[in-house]
Design a protein around this motif. Structure first.
Motif, PDB file in Angstrom:
ATOM      1  N   LEU A 173       3.344  -9.760  -3.923  1.00 41.77           N
ATOM      2  CA  LEU A 173       2.526 -10.960  -4.146  1.00 41.77           C
ATOM      3  C   LEU A 173       3.364 -12.234  -4.021  1.00 41.77           C
ATOM      4  CD1 LEU A 173       0.218  -9.610  -6.993  1.00 41.77           C
ATOM      5  CD2 LEU A 173      -0.369 -10.028  -4.595  1.00 41.77           C
ATOM      6  N   GLN A 174       4.568 -12.048  -3.444  1.00 40.63           N
ATOM      7  CA  GLN A 174       5.360 -13.209  -3.008  1.00 40.63           C
ATOM      8  C   GLN A 174       5.339 -13.266  -1.486  1.00 40.63           C
ATOM      9  OE1 GLN A 174       9.172 -12.290  -4.727  1.00 40.63           O
ATOM     10  NE2 GLN A 174       8.512 -12.794  -6.806  1.00 40.63           N
ATOM     11  N   GLY A 175       4.495 -12.432  -0.884  1.00 45.45           N
ATOM     12  CA  GLY A 175       4.348 -12.453   0.571  1.00 45.45           C
ATOM     13  C   GLY A 175       5.225 -11.447   1.288  1.00 45.45           C
ATOM     14  N   ASN A 176       5.978 -10.616   0.547  1.00 44.73           N
ATOM     15  CA  ASN A 176       6.824  -9.616   1.193  1.00 44.73           C
ATOM     16  C   ASN A 176       6.041  -8.327   1.437  1.00 44.73           C
ATOM     17  OD1 ASN A 176       9.239 -11.221   1.047  1.00 44.73           O
ATOM     18  ND2 ASN A 176       9.219 -10.829  -1.154  1.00 44.73           N
ATOM     19  N   SER A 177       6.566  -7.520   2.346  1.00 44.80           N
ATOM     20  CA  SER A 177       5.854  -6.272   2.640  1.00 44.80           C
ATOM     21  C   SER A 177       6.513  -5.100   1.904  1.00 44.80           C
ATOM     22  CB  SER A 177       5.859  -6.015   4.139  1.00 44.80           C
ATOM     23  OG  SER A 177       7.186  -6.087   4.598  1.00 44.80           O
ATOM     24  N   PHE A 178       7.496  -5.393   1.045  1.00 43.16           N
ATOM     25  CA  PHE A 178       8.174  -4.319   0.306  1.00 43.16           C
ATOM     26  C   PHE A 178       8.016  -4.555  -1.198  1.00 43.16           C
ATOM     27  CE2 PHE A 178      11.102  -7.704   1.435  1.00 43.16           C
ATOM     28  CZ  PHE A 178      11.587  -8.085   0.206  1.00 43.16           C
ATOM     29  N   CYS A 179       8.332  -3.493  -1.950  1.00 41.00           N
ATOM     30  CA  CYS A 179       8.203  -3.583  -3.407  1.00 41.00           C
ATOM     31  C   CYS A 179       9.591  -3.488  -4.023  1.00 41.00           C
ATOM     32  CB  CYS A 179       7.330  -2.429  -3.882  1.00 41.00           C
ATOM     33  SG  CYS A 179       7.284  -2.289  -5.666  1.00 41.00           S
ATOM     34  N   ASP A 180      10.078  -4.546  -4.663  1.00 40.80           N
ATOM     35  CA  ASP A 180      11.381  -4.407  -5.346  1.00 40.80           C
ATOM     36  C   ASP A 180      11.393  -5.150  -6.684  1.00 40.80           C
ATOM     37  OD1 ASP A 180      11.693  -7.062  -4.721  1.00 40.80           O
ATOM     38  OD2 ASP A 180      13.752  -6.852  -4.001  1.00 40.80           O
ATOM     39  N   CYS A 181      10.267  -5.133  -7.385  1.00 39.54           N
ATOM     40  CA  CYS A 181      10.246  -5.849  -8.665  1.00 39.54           C
ATOM     41  C   CYS A 181      10.969  -5.022  -9.721  1.00 39.54           C
ATOM     42  CB  CYS A 181       8.817  -6.146  -9.103  1.00 39.54           C
ATOM     43  SG  CYS A 181       7.945  -4.736  -9.772  1.00 39.54           S
ATOM     44  N   ASN A 182      11.381  -5.703 -10.816  1.00 41.29           N
ATOM     45  CA  ASN A 182      12.029  -4.967 -11.895  1.00 41.29           C
ATOM     46  C   ASN A 182      11.070  -4.793 -13.081  1.00 41.29           C
ATOM     47  OD1 ASN A 182      11.885  -7.527 -12.840  1.00 41.29           O
ATOM     48  ND2 ASN A 182      14.032  -7.728 -13.419  1.00 41.29           N
ATOM     49  N   TRP A 183       9.802  -4.926 -12.788  1.00 42.32           N
ATOM     50  CA  TRP A 183       8.775  -4.851 -13.836  1.00 42.32           C
ATOM     51  C   TRP A 183       8.376  -3.392 -14.030  1.00 42.32           C
ATOM     52  CZ3 TRP A 183       6.594  -6.507 -17.889  1.00 42.32           C
ATOM     53  CH2 TRP A 183       5.271  -6.194 -18.215  1.00 42.32           C
ATOM     54  N   SER A 184       8.466  -2.900 -15.278  1.00 40.26           N
ATOM     55  CA  SER A 184       8.183  -1.483 -15.489  1.00 40.26           C
ATOM     56  C   SER A 184       6.789  -1.256 -16.089  1.00 40.26           C
ATOM     57  CB  SER A 184       9.258  -0.870 -16.387  1.00 40.26           C
ATOM     58  OG  SER A 184       9.360  -1.647 -17.563  1.00 40.26           O
ATOM     59  N   GLY A 185       6.005  -2.324 -16.223  1.00 41.09           N
ATOM     60  CA  GLY A 185       4.653  -2.159 -16.763  1.00 41.09           C
ATOM     61  C   GLY A 185       3.646  -1.848 -15.663  1.00 41.09           C
ATOM     62  N   VAL A 186       2.372  -2.091 -15.970  1.00 37.62           N
ATOM     63  CA  VAL A 186       1.290  -1.838 -15.005  1.00 37.62           C
ATOM     64  C   VAL A 186       1.570  -2.594 -13.703  1.00 37.62           C
ATOM     65  CG1 VAL A 186      -1.174  -2.234 -14.601  1.00 37.62           C
ATOM     66  CG2 VAL A 186      -0.371  -1.573 -16.875  1.00 37.62           C
ATOM     67  N   CYS A 187       1.402  -1.914 -12.559  1.00 38.53           N
ATOM     68  CA  CYS A 187       1.718  -2.537 -11.258  1.00 38.53           C
ATOM     69  C   CYS A 187       0.789  -3.737 -11.015  1.00 38.53           C
ATOM     70  CB  CYS A 187       1.554  -1.503 -10.142  1.00 38.53           C
ATOM     71  SG  CYS A 187       1.678  -2.245  -8.509  1.00 38.53           S
ATOM     72  N   ILE A 188       1.399  -4.883 -10.832  1.00 41.77           N
ATOM     73  CA  ILE A 188       0.626  -6.120 -10.685  1.00 41.77           C
ATOM     74  C   ILE A 188      -0.154  -6.108  -9.370  1.00 41.77           C
ATOM     75  CG2 ILE A 188       0.790  -8.653 -10.534  1.00 41.77           C
ATOM     76  CD1 ILE A 188       3.391  -8.391 -12.226  1.00 41.77           C
ATOM     77  N   TYR A 189       0.466  -5.555  -8.339  1.00 42.90           N
ATOM     78  CA  TYR A 189      -0.194  -5.517  -7.027  1.00 42.90           C
ATOM     79  C   TYR A 189      -1.440  -4.627  -7.091  1.00 42.90           C
ATOM     80  CZ  TYR A 189      -0.969  -5.382  -2.050  1.00 42.90           C
ATOM     81  OH  TYR A 189      -1.536  -5.503  -0.822  1.00 42.90           O
ATOM     82  N   GLN A 190      -1.280  -3.498  -7.799  1.00 42.28           N
ATOM     83  CA  GLN A 190      -2.422  -2.580  -7.946  1.00 42.28           C
ATOM     84  C   GLN A 190      -3.563  -3.264  -8.716  1.00 42.28           C
ATOM     85  OE1 GLN A 190      -1.481   1.557  -8.929  1.00 42.28           O
ATOM     86  NE2 GLN A 190      -2.983   1.359 -10.567  1.00 42.28           N
ATOM     87  N   GLU A 191      -3.211  -3.965  -9.786  1.00 42.96           N
ATOM     88  CA  GLU A 191      -4.222  -4.689 -10.563  1.00 42.96           C
ATOM     89  C   GLU A 191      -4.941  -5.707  -9.670  1.00 42.96           C
ATOM     90  OE1 GLU A 191      -4.609  -2.868 -13.684  1.00 42.96           O
ATOM     91  OE2 GLU A 191      -5.234  -4.914 -14.176  1.00 42.96           O
ATOM     92  N   TYR A 192      -4.135  -6.377  -8.839  1.00 45.77           N
ATOM     93  CA  TYR A 192      -4.683  -7.408  -7.951  1.00 45.77           C
ATOM     94  C   TYR A 192      -5.675  -6.774  -6.965  1.00 45.77           C
ATOM     95  CZ  TYR A 192      -4.585 -11.517  -4.886  1.00 45.77           C
ATOM     96  OH  TYR A 192      -4.926 -12.621  -4.151  1.00 45.77           O
ATOM     97  N   THR A 193      -5.300  -5.584  -6.469  1.00 47.16           N
ATOM     98  CA  THR A 193      -6.173  -4.874  -5.526  1.00 47.16           C
ATOM     99  C   THR A 193      -7.465  -4.475  -6.226  1.00 47.16           C
ATOM    100  OG1 THR A 193      -4.147  -4.002  -4.612  1.00 47.16           O
ATOM    101  CG2 THR A 193      -6.155  -3.021  -3.791  1.00 47.16           C
ATOM    102  N   TRP A 194      -7.324  -3.926  -7.451  1.00 45.32           N
ATOM    103  CA  TRP A 194      -8.513  -3.499  -8.202  1.00 45.32           C
ATOM    104  C   TRP A 194      -9.430  -4.673  -8.544  1.00 45.32           C
ATOM    105  CZ3 TRP A 194      -6.093   0.567 -12.060  1.00 45.32           C
ATOM    106  CH2 TRP A 194      -5.950   1.780 -11.368  1.00 45.32           C
TER     107      TRP A 194
END
Ligand SMILES: Cc1cc2nc3c(=O)[nH]c(=O)nc-3n(C[C@H](O)[C@H](O)[C@H](O)COP(=O)(O)OP(=O)(O)OC[C@H]3O[C@@H](n4cnc5c(N)ncnc54)[C@H](O)[C@@H]3O)c2cc1C
Length: 324
Positions: A33-54
């Motif tokens: 959600l910063q415009g990249n096509s890869f996932c490298d966040c250090n967030w271990s909670g609920v996936c933000i991208y997945q929430e955004y999709t839902w």
């Protein structure tokens, strides 16, 4: 250094995530959600991208100002106003977290009058919060004119920089330093620390406001207290002595950026690592990472939105755009 190594969003995983920033590829935490096509966040909670999709590639419902009842108002001295405000039990519970704040506004004023105010006390059973306000300028003066109603927007949580250090400390000696109106948010932090079985020493500097507005809140707390003037040589010497003798694992700095620098400097001279947490003095206007008023640079030159971002305290630039 990669952005995601040091910056986390205080709202990540909350009911307000994803937010406006996700909709414009500006998410603080999620690389996709910063415009990249890869996932490298250090967030271990609920996936933000997945929430955004839902959510159908949309943000969740943002916080809105709610007209709230002023249950009690007390003026202390010339320029401190303490308000007890009725809120929902859920909001009161959410605001018990150290570092919580809300935006307050006079009901007849436009949004530019929104002013960030820390929570001094929150009672989830009664659905009440207490806030101490130092009357300074145009926004806080307008709050003086609120009789029985006030607009309140929240919860917001980024009132503390280095929050995770405070969250993780248990069974330790902790020194809490508060000065002036910033004594108010220290109360929630102390309650949290005591709940986690820490032994708390509280340095109370009445600063420009006096300290009477916290007396009721600290009376029942089992803490050691020292009343000091940290702008005097004697007060600073006593602070040095307390730090040297206290075996503290964590120090909480609740005051201006000048106080934060004094505390940082004193800790660096102790010759042993002591963690630090400090109140967030940045100028916050929207609280949503949109208006840009709180944007600061870290030591490595990275631009961060301080209304939502948690950075390591060592990354905090001296002075920055803080209000001192
Ligand atoms: C997370 C947070 C929690 C806060 N909690 C409290 C609190 O519990 N009680 C309290 O009295 N004050 C608190 N403040 C500070 C309060 O928001 C400012 O004092 C207030 O905005 C001043 O507005 P004004 O128009 O009355 O005064 P102004 O004339 O605008 O400013 C007076 C002083 O306040 C500073 N200031 C102005 N606007 C802001 C702003 N939006 N954010 C931060 N500083 C500002 C200025 O640099 C100046 O030093 C908090 C600030 C933040 C960021």
């Amino acid at each position: 250094m990669s952005k995601n190594k040091i910056v986390t969003c205080i709202d990540a995983g909350s009911e307000y995530c994803p937010c406006y920033l996700a909709e414009s590829d500006e998410c603080i935490t999620c690389s996709q959600l910063q415009g990249n096509s890869f996932c490298d966040c250090n967030w271990s909670g609920v996936c933000i991208y997945q929430e955004y999709t839902w959510c159908g590639m949309k943000k969740k419902t943002p916080r809105e100002a709610i007209e709230s009842e002023i249950i009690e108002r007390k003026q202390i001295g010339d320029d401190v106003l303490v308000l007890r405000i009725g809120v929902s039990k859920t909001l009161a519970r959410q605001l018990k977290q150290p570092g919580s704040y809300v935006f307050l506004r006079h009901p007849e004023k436009p949004m530019i009058f929104d002013v960030p105010m820390s929570i001094m006390a929150a009672d989830a059973e009664k659905g009440e919060i207490a806030i101490a306000i130092h009357i300074l300028g145009v926004k806080t003066k307008s709050l003086l004119a609120c009789d029985d109603k006030i607009l309140l927007k929240g919860p917001y949580w980024n009132g503390l920089i280095g929050y995770k250090e405070l969250k993780n400390v248990t069974n330790q000696n902790v020194l809490v330093i508060g000065r002036g109106i910033a004594l108010a948010p220290a109360i929630l932090a102390i309650q949290y620390l005591l709940h986690n079985k820490n032994k708390v020493t509280f340095i109370i500097d009445k600063g420009r406001t006096g300290s009477a507005f916290i007396n009721e809140s600290i009376d029942a707390l089992e803490i050691d207290r020292h009343y000091l003037n940290l702008r005097s040589t004697g007060g600073l010497e006593k602070l040095n002595q307390i730090l040297a003798e206290g075996t503290y694992s964590l120090v909480y700095s609740g005051g201006s950026d000048f106080l934060h620098e004094v505390v940082k400097d004193r800790l660096s001279r102790l010759g042993r690592p002591v963690k630090m947490v400090a109140i967030n003095n940045h100028e916050l206007c929207c609280g949503e990472g949109v208006c840009g008023s709180c944007t600061a640079r870290t030591l490595n030159g990275q631009r961060v939105k301080m209304c939502k971002s948690q950075i390591d305290i060592e990354e905090m630039i001296e002075g920055g755009n803080c209000n001192g």
